[in-house]
Write an enzyme that holds these catalytic residues in place. Structure first.
Site, PDB file in Angstrom:
ATOM      1  N   CYS A  11       0.848  -1.186   0.000  1.00  0.00           N
ATOM      2  CA  CYS A  11       0.000   0.000   0.000  1.00  0.00           C
ATOM      3  C   CYS A  11       0.889   1.243   0.000  1.00  0.00           C
ATOM      4  O   CYS A  11       1.776   1.383   0.852  1.00  0.00           O
ATOM      5  CB  CYS A  11      -0.904  -0.014   1.224  1.00  0.00           C
ATOM      6  SG  CYS A  11      -1.655   1.574   1.629  1.00  0.00           S
ATOM      7  N   GLU A  12       0.685   2.147  -0.939  1.00  0.00           N
ATOM      8  CA  GLU A  12       1.551   3.313  -1.035  1.00  0.00           C
ATOM      9  C   GLU A  12       1.275   4.348   0.055  1.00  0.00           C
ATOM     10  O   GLU A  12       2.072   5.274   0.247  1.00  0.00           O
ATOM     11  CB  GLU A  12       1.430   3.976  -2.397  1.00  0.00           C
ATOM     12  CG  GLU A  12       0.101   4.636  -2.690  1.00  0.00           C
ATOM     13  CD  GLU A  12       0.079   5.280  -4.064  1.00  0.00           C
ATOM     14  OE1 GLU A  12      -0.582   6.322  -4.195  1.00  0.00           O
ATOM     15  OE2 GLU A  12       0.711   4.751  -4.998  1.00  0.00           O
ATOM     16  N   HIS A  13       0.181   4.196   0.781  1.00  0.00           N
ATOM     17  CA  HIS A  13      -0.146   5.162   1.828  1.00  0.00           C
ATOM     18  C   HIS A  13       0.571   4.863   3.142  1.00  0.00           C
ATOM     19  O   HIS A  13       0.892   5.785   3.898  1.00  0.00           O
ATOM     20  CB  HIS A  13      -1.656   5.189   2.076  1.00  0.00           C
ATOM     21  CG  HIS A  13      -2.435   5.599   0.866  1.00  0.00           C
ATOM     22  ND1 HIS A  13      -3.684   5.092   0.568  1.00  0.00           N
ATOM     23  CD2 HIS A  13      -2.138   6.466  -0.126  1.00  0.00           C
ATOM     24  CE1 HIS A  13      -4.121   5.637  -0.557  1.00  0.00           C
ATOM     25  NE2 HIS A  13      -3.207   6.460  -0.995  1.00  0.00           N
ATOM     26  N   HIS A  14       0.801   3.576   3.432  1.00  0.00           N
ATOM     27  CA  HIS A  14       1.435   3.204   4.699  1.00  0.00           C
ATOM     28  C   HIS A  14       2.647   2.283   4.526  1.00  0.00           C
ATOM     29  O   HIS A  14       3.303   1.938   5.509  1.00  0.00           O
ATOM     30  CB  HIS A  14       0.420   2.508   5.619  1.00  0.00           C
ATOM     31  CG  HIS A  14      -0.782   3.329   5.922  1.00  0.00           C
ATOM     32  ND1 HIS A  14      -1.973   3.173   5.244  1.00  0.00           N
ATOM     33  CD2 HIS A  14      -0.980   4.346   6.810  1.00  0.00           C
ATOM     34  CE1 HIS A  14      -2.861   4.042   5.713  1.00  0.00           C
ATOM     35  NE2 HIS A  14      -2.290   4.759   6.659  1.00  0.00           N
TER      36      HIS A  14
ATOM     37  N   GLN B  77      -5.281  -0.455  -4.550  1.00  0.00           N
ATOM     38  CA  GLN B  77      -5.957  -1.562  -5.234  1.00  0.00           C
ATOM     39  C   GLN B  77      -6.748  -1.087  -6.443  1.00  0.00           C
ATOM     40  O   GLN B  77      -6.813  -1.784  -7.464  1.00  0.00           O
ATOM     41  CB  GLN B  77      -6.863  -2.304  -4.249  1.00  0.00           C
ATOM     42  CG  GLN B  77      -7.520  -3.544  -4.848  1.00  0.00           C
ATOM     43  CD  GLN B  77      -8.312  -4.320  -3.830  1.00  0.00           C
ATOM     44  OE1 GLN B  77      -7.978  -4.329  -2.642  1.00  0.00           O
ATOM     45  NE2 GLN B  77      -9.380  -4.973  -4.245  1.00  0.00           N
TER      46      GLN B  77
ATOM     47  N   HIS C  16      -6.061  -5.861   3.261  1.00  0.00           N
ATOM     48  CA  HIS C  16      -5.091  -4.786   3.465  1.00  0.00           C
ATOM     49  C   HIS C  16      -4.658  -4.742   4.923  1.00  0.00           C
ATOM     50  O   HIS C  16      -5.484  -4.544   5.812  1.00  0.00           O
ATOM     51  CB  HIS C  16      -5.716  -3.439   3.072  1.00  0.00           C
ATOM     52  CG  HIS C  16      -5.996  -3.311   1.608  1.00  0.00           C
ATOM     53  ND1 HIS C  16      -5.288  -2.446   0.796  1.00  0.00           N
ATOM     54  CD2 HIS C  16      -6.884  -3.943   0.814  1.00  0.00           C
ATOM     55  CE1 HIS C  16      -5.748  -2.546  -0.443  1.00  0.00           C
ATOM     56  NE2 HIS C  16      -6.709  -3.457  -0.454  1.00  0.00           N
TER      57      HIS C  16
ATOM     58  N   CYS D 171      -3.021  -2.486   6.344  1.00  0.00           N
ATOM     59  CA  CYS D 171      -3.200  -1.154   6.926  1.00  0.00           C
ATOM     60  C   CYS D 171      -4.582  -1.013   7.548  1.00  0.00           C
ATOM     61  O   CYS D 171      -4.808  -0.133   8.389  1.00  0.00           O
ATOM     62  CB  CYS D 171      -2.979  -0.071   5.869  1.00  0.00           C
ATOM     63  SG  CYS D 171      -4.077  -0.176   4.440  1.00  0.00           S
TER      64      CYS D 171
END
Length: 243
Positions: free
Chosen positions: A131-134, A172, A200, A202
């Site tokens: 996941c590019e956010h976390h 995703q 996920h 996260c």
């Protein structure tokens, strides 16, 4: 479904202030050099040699030492002594999809002329991504279907295509669309359908911490988008695991 924005609406909150299309994207799925939506830094990775790659891993390891220190750890203790180097190698592997040339490394002349115009489906392709956010993992399965227009792709290449896009920093929704649009661009079939089911970390191990939850995304192109019966046939075949 992968539904794009409203017609005539111009986005004022994007860097390019681009008019949405259906499916909405700012970039072509496969570029002229065979790469596919990599960042500028990813292009550097494609061209670098062994020495440059080793230097990149060393810089990542140094950054990890800083992170561990700021977390309150002792980077000189036995258990963490080689962790920065191991993490650097792992991250380069987890993101190796940036370095794949979609035409040479993934497809590799596996497009064939064939007199077949019925649905082709490959189900349950396992994927692991970040996941590019976390920067924590998400993982699950990809289901790909298409209806050829006298051109078919080697079945293993569908899995390679999903793997290539998954081995990048992702969300995703974008992963689903990238797989569908790349296949559409390569084969020009009557239609493409992609469904991704993923868990996920996260969401499971932090934040709301809802274990057992999963996320389902889809992108339908061509006749899968336009024809209800075709779309339903694909979805029914996914539901019926005994087929």
């Amino acid at each position: 479904m992968c539904q794009g924005g409203s017609k005539g609406l111009v986005r004022q909150d994007t860097p390019l202030k681009t008019r949405p299309v259906s499916p909405y994207t700012l970039q072509a799925p496969v570029e002229a050099d065979g790469l596919s939506w990599p960042s500028a830094g990813a292009r550097v990775r494609v061209e670098e040699g062994t020495e440059e790659e080793a230097a990149r891993a060393a810089r990542i390891a140094d950054a990890v030492k800083t992170i561990l220190t700021e977390l309150g750890e002792d980077v000189t203790r036995e258990g963490l002594l080689d962790t920065p180097q191991r993490y650097a190698k792992a991250m380069l592997y987890f993101t190796k999809g940036y370095q794949d040339n979609i035409l040479n490394d993934v497809i590799n002349n596996a497009v064939f002329d064939e007199d077949h115009d019925e649905m082709v489906i490959v189900r349950d392709i396992e994927i692991h991504s970040l996941c590019e956010h976390h920067l924590v993992p998400f993982f699950g399965k990809v289901h790909i279907g298409y209806i050829p227009r006298r051109r078919v792709l080697g079945l293993s290449k569908l899995a390679r295509l999903a793997e290539m896009y998954a081995r990048r920093l992702q969300v995703q929704e974008r992963l689903t669309k990238q797989i569908a649009m790349a296949l559409q661009d390569i084969l020009r079939p009557r239609g493409v359908a992609v469904v991704v089911e993923a868990t996920h970390m996260c969401m499971v191990s932090r934040g709301v911490q809802k274990s057992g939850s999963s996320t389902v995304t889809s992108c339908m192109l061509g006749c899968f988008r336009d024809m209800h019966k075709t779309r339903e046939e694909f979805l029914n075949l996914l539901r019926n695991r005994s087929v």
